[in-house]
Design a protein around this motif. Structure first.
Motif, short mmCIF file in Angstrom:
data_model
loop_
_atom_site.label_atom_id
_atom_site.label_comp_id
_atom_site.label_asym_id
_atom_site.label_seq_id
_atom_site.Cartn_x
_atom_site.Cartn_y
_atom_site.Cartn_z
N ARG A 134 -20.28 40.93 -85.16
CA ARG A 134 -19.90 41.96 -84.11
C ARG A 134 -20.57 41.32 -82.84
O ARG A 134 -21.96 41.19 -82.58
N VAL A 135 -19.74 41.20 -81.75
CA VAL A 135 -20.14 40.63 -80.45
C VAL A 135 -19.57 41.37 -79.20
O VAL A 135 -18.67 42.13 -79.41
N VAL A 136 -19.92 41.03 -77.98
CA VAL A 136 -19.24 41.44 -76.87
C VAL A 136 -17.91 40.99 -76.87
O VAL A 136 -18.02 39.88 -76.85
N ASP A 137 -16.94 41.91 -76.46
CA ASP A 137 -15.55 41.22 -76.66
C ASP A 137 -15.28 40.16 -75.53
O ASP A 137 -15.96 40.19 -74.35
N TYR A 138 -14.56 39.34 -75.76
CA TYR A 138 -14.55 37.98 -75.13
C TYR A 138 -13.88 38.07 -73.69
O TYR A 138 -13.99 37.39 -72.90
N ALA A 139 -13.24 39.44 -73.52
CA ALA A 139 -12.64 39.74 -72.27
C ALA A 139 -13.77 40.42 -71.11
O ALA A 139 -13.48 40.66 -70.10
N VAL A 140 -14.77 40.84 -71.79
CA VAL A 140 -15.79 41.65 -70.88
C VAL A 140 -16.63 40.58 -70.10
O VAL A 140 -17.04 39.58 -70.64
N LYS A 141 -17.02 40.91 -68.80
CA LYS A 141 -17.73 39.91 -68.07
C LYS A 141 -19.24 40.47 -68.44
O LYS A 141 -19.74 41.56 -68.11
N VAL A 142 -20.03 39.46 -68.82
CA VAL A 142 -21.31 39.84 -69.59
C VAL A 142 -22.30 40.01 -68.19
O VAL A 142 -21.97 39.16 -67.25
N ARG A 143 -23.19 40.95 -68.44
CA ARG A 143 -24.18 41.19 -67.40
C ARG A 143 -25.73 40.93 -67.95
O ARG A 143 -25.80 41.43 -69.02
N VAL A 144 -26.36 40.28 -67.24
CA VAL A 144 -27.65 40.22 -67.43
C VAL A 144 -28.72 41.53 -67.53
O VAL A 144 -28.65 42.25 -66.39
N LYS A 145 -29.36 41.93 -68.38
CA LYS A 145 -30.47 43.04 -68.14
C LYS A 145 -31.22 42.86 -66.85
O LYS A 145 -31.67 41.56 -66.58
N PRO A 146 -31.61 44.04 -66.19
CA PRO A 146 -32.55 43.72 -65.04
C PRO A 146 -33.81 42.90 -65.31
O PRO A 146 -34.35 42.29 -64.62
N ASP A 147 -34.44 43.08 -66.83
CA ASP A 147 -35.88 42.60 -66.96
C ASP A 147 -35.41 41.06 -67.59
O ASP A 147 -36.50 40.66 -68.19
N LYS A 148 -34.29 40.76 -67.72
CA LYS A 148 -33.97 39.37 -68.00
C LYS A 148 -34.18 39.08 -69.52
O LYS A 148 -34.43 38.11 -69.94
N SER A 149 -34.56 40.21 -70.17
CA SER A 149 -34.64 40.07 -71.83
C SER A 149 -33.14 39.75 -72.65
O SER A 149 -33.41 39.29 -73.92
N GLY A 150 -32.13 39.96 -71.89
CA GLY A 150 -30.72 39.70 -72.67
C GLY A 150 -29.71 40.14 -72.02
O GLY A 150 -29.86 40.32 -70.77
N VAL A 151 -28.82 40.32 -72.72
CA VAL A 151 -27.39 40.75 -71.93
C VAL A 151 -27.28 42.12 -72.10
O VAL A 151 -27.71 42.76 -73.35
N GLU A 152 -26.55 42.84 -71.31
CA GLU A 152 -26.11 44.27 -71.45
C GLU A 152 -25.22 44.62 -72.42
O GLU A 152 -24.13 44.06 -72.22
N THR A 153 -25.41 45.38 -73.41
CA THR A 153 -24.49 45.71 -74.51
C THR A 153 -24.11 47.22 -74.35
O THR A 153 -23.22 47.79 -75.22
N SER A 154 -24.86 48.12 -73.84
CA SER A 154 -24.64 49.61 -73.74
C SER A 154 -23.53 49.83 -73.15
O SER A 154 -23.21 49.41 -71.76
N ASN A 155 -22.73 50.69 -73.56
CA ASN A 155 -21.31 51.10 -73.07
C ASN A 155 -20.29 49.91 -72.68
O ASN A 155 -19.60 49.87 -71.89
N VAL A 156 -20.57 48.77 -73.58
CA VAL A 156 -19.85 47.56 -73.31
C VAL A 156 -18.66 47.43 -74.56
O VAL A 156 -19.39 47.70 -75.70
N LYS A 157 -17.72 46.93 -74.29
CA LYS A 157 -16.63 46.79 -75.52
C LYS A 157 -17.16 45.91 -76.37
O LYS A 157 -17.65 44.79 -76.11
N MET A 158 -17.30 46.17 -77.70
CA MET A 158 -17.41 45.24 -78.65
C MET A 158 -16.49 44.99 -79.76
O MET A 158 -15.51 45.84 -79.71
#
Length: 252
Positions: free
Chosen positions: A9-33
């Protein structure tokens, strides 16, 4: 023969990935998977092998949090016979840990073939298939663009893409294959199959039941967005182009 397919299960390929403010990873909340595209190709190949009489059962396996059951429902709707979910909770598992879990699954299921996507589009590690092959001491065919299975002789012929062109190898079964983009075109799940998949039971396992110890092999220090690409410049003559390539870009 049984075929096990690992799906992620990954972030959908069509979604524009956003980096978390704390730079610990990418935002996955409320993102299409969705299912990793390479895993879709792996599942499609397993289904085709079964439809051609080369396998009797296709088992989809996913490793991750509870939400991975959604990905497994998709695999069942596409045509997988059974699904197994290894719940690791909120822990992020890296390739070696995934490989150890898959080894335990393989030892329990005893398939003739394990098929994985060559990489996941979230981390692009391209390591899991090779690690599982090393742990199981099984032959492997990576970056497969064509697979021909000889059930009688227990041999898989794999055409794989390499830097110099195409390479054809023969693998004694049981074996591991990782799939490339050009292997096939995954099918769409039909509405009746999607409805049927909702009622199918997904077997749940824990790492404790599989006797696998999860530990972090490395640490992600920081995730940053790539630098903004600079605008190009228009040159009026070939001489000016050569001058810029030589003195500014330093590629000549």
């Amino acid at each position: 023969m049984k075929v096990v397919v690992a799906v992620k299960r990954v972030v959908d390929y069509a979604v524009k990935v956003r980096v978390k403010p704390d730079k610990s990873g990418v935002e996955t909340s409320n993102v299409k998977m969705s299912m990793n595209p390479f895993c879709e190709i792996a599942l499609e190949e397993a289904l085709r092998i079964r439809e051609n009489g080369g396998a009797s059962e296709v088992v989809a396996v996913s490793i991750g949090p509870t939400q991975c059951t959604e990905t497994l429902r998709t695999a069942l709707a596409m045509g997988a016979d059974r699904a197994v979910h290894v719940d690791v909770g909120p822990i992020t598992v890296y390739p070696l840990s995934v490989a150890k879990i898959l080894r335990a699954i393989v030892e329990a299921e005893k398939p003739g073939l394990l098929i994985l996507g060559k990489q996941a589009i979230d981390d692009d590690c391209n390591q899991t298939g090779q690690m599982v092959a090393g742990l199981l001491k099984w032959p492997q065919g990576t970056f497969a663009s064509k697979v021909i299975l000889n059930k009688e002789e227990q041999i898989a012929t794999v055409e794989r893409e390499v830097d110099s062109g195409l390479e054809t190898i023969c693998l004694d079964l049981p074996a591991i294959i990782t799939t490339d983009l050009r292997l096939n075109q995954p099918r769409y799940a039909t509405l009746p199959n999607i409805m049927k998949a909702k009622s199918k039971v997904i077997k749940k396992l824990t790492v404790e039941e599989l006797n696998v110890e999860l530990k972090s092999d490395f640490e992600v220090c920081q995730v940053t967005e790539p630098p903004v690409r600079k605008a190009g410049t228009i040159v009026s003559t070939v001489d000016e182009l050569i001058d810029k390539l030589k003195n500014e870009a330093h590629v000549l």
